[in-house]
Design a protein around this motif. Structure first.
Motif: not given
Length: 431
Positions: A47, A54, A119-120, A141-144, A151, A154, A156
């Motif tokens: 995270h 991000v 998903q986020d 993990t993925r964050e946008s 939007y 994103k 990864y």
């Protein structure tokens, strides 16, 4: 003694089972707690890494240009970059920037990012079987990012967790080895404590056996004197006794004979309980013993019109056993069968082989043994409500079982109520 040896083994087994379950549960809880901490640490690191990327992606989207990579300041930074990976995409899913020096992970990670199934804020752990035929693991993990509610792209991100999982695997191996060593030590301690706990019990039992043997032996002499005296009174022609007096003498003689038989059985059981008592085991031909023993009961069975048959399936069958003990076991079983077989009933004697052992079966038609009484038929002095209708002390089958076990054999019973009862004696064919 076999009885105490079996009880000691059960005691140690139960202690080992209980202790093993407690230790296993404790170790499982500890290991589960460690795995949970490590797993949460993986998620937390992934995270933080994703959020860092991000922020960089947000700057790139806002400023419109890529940030240069900072020079590495030490070896630890190099090791860190060799362990992590990230992929930045714009809102059109075009790759803006990436870093991944983990060769074995690239194909799988690019497949995941292309499919875009996460998903986020969602995390996943993946296993990879490499070309070097090794198992490796990574977390992803993925964050946008969103600008003004729109939007904008994103990220990864993740890292290699193979080393950490290998440490957990080694920890599990060491815990397993520790558990086995602990159980071994507990087994030794349990045997030591069981021996100490059983010692006074065994000594007390041996004293009781010795007392029973001595008392039985001493009681036989006065009973023999009483029996001889009654025989003299009965045969004395000068002693004019009434018919009633003669009847009393007859009853007394019968009761003394019963008491002598009971004392003899108790003495025999005491000798069976004595592990030091010797045996004279030899190769004995079973069918010969069966036929000779059955012949002694022909008169009794004829009086009750009972058919007594010896089935000679295996004429050359033998067992390694004390001949006198075998004759006594068969006599007890036949006598028991005659007692409970009704008139016009049938008794079958058969010698056969079963799973490499010699076996002798004594079966009879009749009332059978109730299901609730079946587990106790070999207990000393135990008599069911049905058996109390017949004469007996409740020691015959106990003696038969004790003699069988003393010869390393086994005596079992099967019964169907109102159909038949089968006693089977198993004997070894080797010394």
């Amino acid at each position: 003694m076999k009885l105490f040896s079996q009880f000691r083994k059960k005691l140690v087994k139960r202690y080992m089972q209980l202790t093993g379950i407690i230790i296993f549960m404790l170790i499982t809880l500890i290991y589960g707690f460690i795995v949970s901490l490590v797993y949460n640490n993986f998620i937390s690191q992934a995270h933080l890494l994703a959020m860092e990327e991000v922020e960089e992606l947000n700057y790139i989207v806002s400023d419109g240009k890529l940030l240069p990579d900072l020079p590495l300041d030490n070896n630890s930074s190099q090791k860190y970059l060799n362990k992590i990976f990230y992929y930045m995409y714009d809102k059109n899913d075009q790759l803006l920037k990436m870093s991944n020096k983990i060769d074995w992970s690239k194909t799988d990670i690019e497949t995941l990012t292309t499919q875009d199934l996460l998903q986020d804020g969602q995390y996943e752990m993946h296993i990879v079987f490499t070309a070097q035929k090794e198992f490796r693991f990574f977390v992803i993990t993925r964050e946008s990012i969103w600008n003004n509610g729109q939007y904008a792209g994103k990220v990864y991100a993740g890292f290699d967790i193979s080393h950490d999982l290998m440490l957990l695997g080694r920890l599990l191996l060491w815990i397993t080895l520790l558990l086995l060593c602990t159980l071994f030590v507990i087994n030794k301690a349990a045997n030591f404590m069981a021996n100490k706990a059983m010692k006074p019990v065994v000594e007390s039992f041996e004293k009781q056996v010795l007392f029973a043997a001595n008392a039985s032996h001493e009681l036989r002499t006065p009973l023999s004197v009483l029996l001889s005296g009654l025989d003299i009174l009965k045969d004395d022609a000068d002693n004019k006794m009434s018919a009633f007096s003669k009847e009393i003498i007859g009853d007394m003689t019968g009761e003394i004979l019963k008491m002598k038989a009971l004392i003899s059985n108790m003495l025999l059981l005491a000798r069976c309980d004595n592990s030091a008592a010797g045996l004279k085991k030899n190769r004995v031909w079973l069918n010969i013993i069966l036929k000779n023993t059955a012949a002694r009961f022909q008169t009794i069975t004829a009086d009750k019109n009972i058919a007594l048959s010896v089935i000679d399936d295996v004429p050359d069958l033998y067992g390694w056993v004390d001949r006198n003990h075998l004759e006594q076991i068969i006599s007890i079983l036949i006598d028991n069968a005659v007692k409970y077989t009704p008139r016009n009933g049938k008794i079958f004697l058969r010698a056969h082989c079963h799973n490499g052992m010699s076996a002798i079966s004594v079966s009879n038609t009749g009332p059978g043994i109730g299901e609730k009484d079946l587990p106790y038929v070999f207990d000393r002095f135990y008599r069911s409500s049905e058996a109390k209708k017949y004469e007996g002390s409740g020691l015959g089958l106990s003696i038969a079982k004790a003699l069988a076990e003393k010869n390393n054999g086994m005596l079992i019973v099967q019964s169907e109520e109102n159909i038949r009862t089968i006693f089977t004696l198993y004997l070894s064919q080797k010394d």
